[in-house]
Motif scaffolding. Structure first.
Motif, PDB file in Angstrom:
ATOM      1  N   THR A 424     -10.358  11.909  10.853  1.00 57.11           N
ATOM      2  CA  THR A 424     -10.112  11.528  12.241  1.00 57.11           C
ATOM      3  C   THR A 424      -9.631  10.094  12.285  1.00 57.11           C
ATOM      4  O   THR A 424      -9.811   9.335  11.321  1.00 57.11           O
ATOM      5  CB  THR A 424     -11.395  11.684  13.087  1.00 57.11           C
ATOM      6  OG1 THR A 424     -11.120  11.330  14.439  1.00 57.11           O
ATOM      7  CG2 THR A 424     -12.513  10.793  12.560  1.00 57.11           C
ATOM      8  N   ILE A 430     -15.842  11.030  11.466  1.00 51.68           N
ATOM      9  CA  ILE A 430     -16.011  12.337  12.098  1.00 51.68           C
ATOM     10  C   ILE A 430     -17.403  12.416  12.701  1.00 51.68           C
ATOM     11  O   ILE A 430     -18.408  12.234  12.007  1.00 51.68           O
ATOM     12  CB  ILE A 430     -15.810  13.459  11.068  1.00 51.68           C
ATOM     13  CG1 ILE A 430     -14.422  13.344  10.431  1.00 51.68           C
ATOM     14  CG2 ILE A 430     -15.974  14.829  11.717  1.00 51.68           C
ATOM     15  CD1 ILE A 430     -14.241  14.228   9.214  1.00 51.68           C
ATOM     16  N   GLU A 434     -16.030  15.547  17.702  1.00 47.02           N
ATOM     17  CA  GLU A 434     -14.968  16.431  17.214  1.00 47.02           C
ATOM     18  C   GLU A 434     -15.473  17.822  16.869  1.00 47.02           C
ATOM     19  O   GLU A 434     -14.691  18.745  16.671  1.00 47.02           O
ATOM     20  CB  GLU A 434     -14.313  15.817  15.964  1.00 47.02           C
ATOM     21  CG  GLU A 434     -13.465  14.587  16.236  1.00 47.02           C
ATOM     22  CD  GLU A 434     -14.280  13.320  16.306  1.00 47.02           C
ATOM     23  OE1 GLU A 434     -13.818  12.352  16.916  1.00 47.02           O
ATOM     24  OE2 GLU A 434     -15.399  13.309  15.743  1.00 47.02           O
TER      25      GLU A 434
END
Length: 504
Positions: A424, A430, A434
Motif C-alpha cells: 500500500t 497495510i 485495506e
C-alpha cells in the motif's frame, strides 16, 4: 504450515513453483533467494487455547496462539508483542507463570485439543526473564500439551498434562513432573499409549494434592467432528505431590465419562468442579465438596457440554466459589454454583471460547482466549480489548490475483474469507483499513479470484451446508450459492469421507 498472516503462504507458493513440473517453466532458486518475509496481515486474531496473566499486575498478560507462538502485552491488550518467534515451533497449547517468581514462564507446545486440523508441538519451553529468552526442556514427543501448573511456592516444581500423538499411540503422554525446573522429568501418571492427560489442578492451599483428568482419544484423519473417546478417560487425585494416584470412580461421578475439564474454588479448597462430556444422560457439570470423594450433578444444560471434546473448560471466581464461568461457543456465567447459567459474551453462531484466566488478587481482571483471538478486561467483563491487533490468523487456503500490486485472498479459521493488498502507499503500511471480508470460501475453503475480473471471487467450503459450495461475489457485494455434488439430503448420507480442510 504455520501461517502468521498471509505472507508466509504466498512465499511458500513461490517456492513450490520452483519444483520440477513437466511442461512448466522453471524458476531457479537463486532468483528469489534475496526475498525476505514481510507481514501483510490480516490483523484479525486467530485461535487461542492458552492465556494467563501476572497476579497483581493489571497491565501484563500472555497468550499462546495455536499457530502463532507466544505474545505479551504490557498495556492490558492495547498492543501485543511476539516473544517466541525465534523458537522452531509455533503451536502453543499451555502457558503458566510461576506464582512465586513471575519472571518464570513455562510454555507447552502443541495445541491441546483434537481438531481435525490439529497443529503439533515439540515439548516444553521455559523463560526465566519474562519471555525475553527461552530454553527447550524436552518432552519433544508429547506432541500436544493441554495444561501446565506450577507449584505456588516453588517455581521449580511443575506438572505437565501431555495429550500425546493425535493420530496414533505413543508412550510420551500422561502427567509429567519436574522437581528441578524442567531439567529432568518423571512420568508420574500413565495409563497406556492410547490415553493422555488433558487437565490438571492443585488443591488451593495444598499443592501436594493434585487433580488430573486423563482422556483416551484418537483423531481419524478423515473425520470432521468429533474425535473418538475411549475407556481410558477418567479422573485421578494424588495426595503426595504426584508420587501415587487414586482413580476417582463412583459416588456420584459418571462411570464412563467423556473429556473432563477441572476447576477448583480458591475460597472453598475442598470444592472441585468438573465439566464432563460423553453420553447425554451423564454429561454435565459436577461438583465435589469433599475433595473428590463424593459428587453430584448440578447442571445438564446442553450449552455447557456441546462439543465438549473441543471446549470443556471452566474457571471459578477466586473470591466467590458460587460464581463460575464456562467456555463454549459462548461464555456462560453462573452465580449460584452452576445450577443456572446466563450468557455473558458471544453469540449462538459461536466465537468459540477456550480459556479464561482471572487474577487471584482482583476478579475483575481477566484474559479470554477464543477462536477469534485474545481479549482483556479490567472491569469484570463490561468492556474488552480488541482482537483486531493480533496477526495470528490460521489461513487454510491462499491465492492471488493479477493486479499490480496484487491482492491476496485466503480463508481464516472460524472468521471467514478475506482479501487484502500485498502493499500500500500508506505511511502505516497495510492495515485493517485495506482489509476486506469475503462471502465465498467461508472459514476453510478455497478462495479464487476470476483471472479476468478480480471483483468476481469464487469459493467453496468443506463441512458447511452444503458441504461443497461455490459462490460468486460481485462489486455490489451480492453473493450467489451454486450447489455441486455431493449434496447431503435428509435421510441420505453423503458419499465418501469428508475432511475439514480439503486440498485445492
Amino acid at each position: 504450515m504455520l501461517v502468521l498472516g498471509a505472507a508466509a503462504a504466498v512465499l511458500a507458493c513461490a517456492a513450490n513453483a520452483a519444483m520440477p513440473v513437466s511442461g512448466v517453466a522453471q524458476v531457479p532458486r537463486s532468483d528469489y533467494q534475496a526475498l525476505h518475509w514481510r507481514l501483510i496481515g490480516p490483523f484479525r486474531g486467530g485461535r487461542v487455547l492458552a492465556v494467563t496473566g501476572v497476579p497483581g499486575n493489571n497491565r501484563t498478560f500472555y497468550f499462546g496462539s495455536v499457530d502463532g507462538g507466544v505474545w505479551k502485552t504490557g498495556d492490558a491488550g492495547r498492543t501485543w508483542k511476539p516473544i517466541f518467534d525465534h523458537e522452531p515451533v509455533g503451536s502453543i497449547g499451555a502457558l503458566a507463570v510461576a506464582p512465586s517468581d513471575t519472571n518464570v514462564i513455562y510454555v507447552g507446545t502443541g495445541e491441546g485439543d483434537m481438531r481435525s486440523d490439529v497443529a503439533q508441538g515439540d515439548g516444553v519451553y521455559k523463560s526465566t526473564n519474562g519471555g525475553r529468552t527461552w530454553t527447550h526442556l524436552g518432552l519433544a514427543d508429547t506432541r500436544q500439551i493441554a495444561r501446565i501448573i506450577v507449584d505456588p511456592h516453588d517455581p521449580n516444581i511443575v506438572f505437565v498434562a501431555a495429550l500425546g500423538h493425535p493420530y496414533g499411540p505413543n508412550a510420551e503422554r500422561g502427567v509429567f513432573r519436574s522437581l528441578d525446573g524442567g531439567r529432568h522429568w518423571q512420568k508420574v501418571l500413565y495409563l497406556n499409549d492410547n490415553t493422555g492427560a488433558v487437565d490438571l489442578a492443585f488443591k488451593p492451599g495444598d499443592p501436594r494434592t493434585v487433580y488430573a483428568a486423563l482422556w483416551q482419544t484418537r483423531r481419524p484423519p478423515w473425520s470432521v467432528y468429533p474425535p473418538s473417546d475411549g475407556p481410558g478417560t477418567g479422573l485421578y487425585v494424588s495426595h503426595d505431590g504426584g508420587d501415587h494416584w487414586t482413580h476417582i470412580t463412583g459416588h456420584g461421578f459418571p462411570a464412563h465419562p467423556g473429556r473432563i475439564g477441572l476447576a477448583v474454588a480458591p475460597t472453598r479448597p475442598d470444592w472441585l468442579y468438573a465439566i464432563v462430556g460423553g453420553a447425554w444422560n451423564t454429561a454435565g457439570l459436577y461438583r465435589s465438596e469433599d475433595g473428590g470423594a463424593t459428587w453430584r450433578r448440578l447442571s445438564r444444560d446442553p450449552r455447557i457440554t456441546q462439543r465438549c471434546w473441543y471446549f470443556c473448560a471452566l474457571t471459578v471466581d477466586p473470591a466467590n466459589a458460587e460464581r463460575l464461568y464456562v467456555m463454549d461457543t459462548i461464555v456462560l456465567r453462573s452465580n449460584d454454583g452452576g445450577k443456572h447459567f446466563l450468557a455473558l459474551k458471544g453469540d449462538p453462531t459461536g466465537d468459540d471460547y477456550h480459556q479464561l484466566w482471572i487474577d487471584p488478587t482482583d476478579p475483575k481482571r481477566m484474559i479470554l482466549g477464543s477462536d477469534q483471538g485474545t481479549e482483556v478486561t479490567l472491569d469484570g467483563g463490561k468492556t474488552w480489548s480488541t482482537w483486531y491487533n493480533q496477526p495470528t490468523a490460521q489461513v487454510y487456503k491462499i491465492s492471488t490475483d493479477d493486479r499490480y500490486p496484487f491482492w491476496v485472498y485466503g480463508s481464516q479459521q472460524d472468521s471467514g474469507a478475506f482479501a487484502l493488498p500485498s502493499q500500500t502507499i500508506g505511511y502505516d503500511g497495510i492495515t485493517m483499513e485495506e482489509f476486506r471480508e469475503l462471502t465465498p470460501g467461508g472459514e476453510n475453503g478455497n478462495v479464487v479470484p476470476d483471472p479476468e475480473n478480480p471483483n468476481i471471487v469464487y469459493g467453496d467450503g468443506t463441512g458447511q451446508p452444503p458441504p461443497c459450495r461455490s459462490s460468486m461475489c460481485a462489486p455490489d457485494r451480492c453473493a450467489m450459492s451454486i450447489r455441486c455434488w455431493p449434496i447431503p439430503m435428509r435421510g441420505i448420507a453423503p458419499i465418501g469421507r469428508c475432511r475439514w480442510c480439503s486440498s485445492p
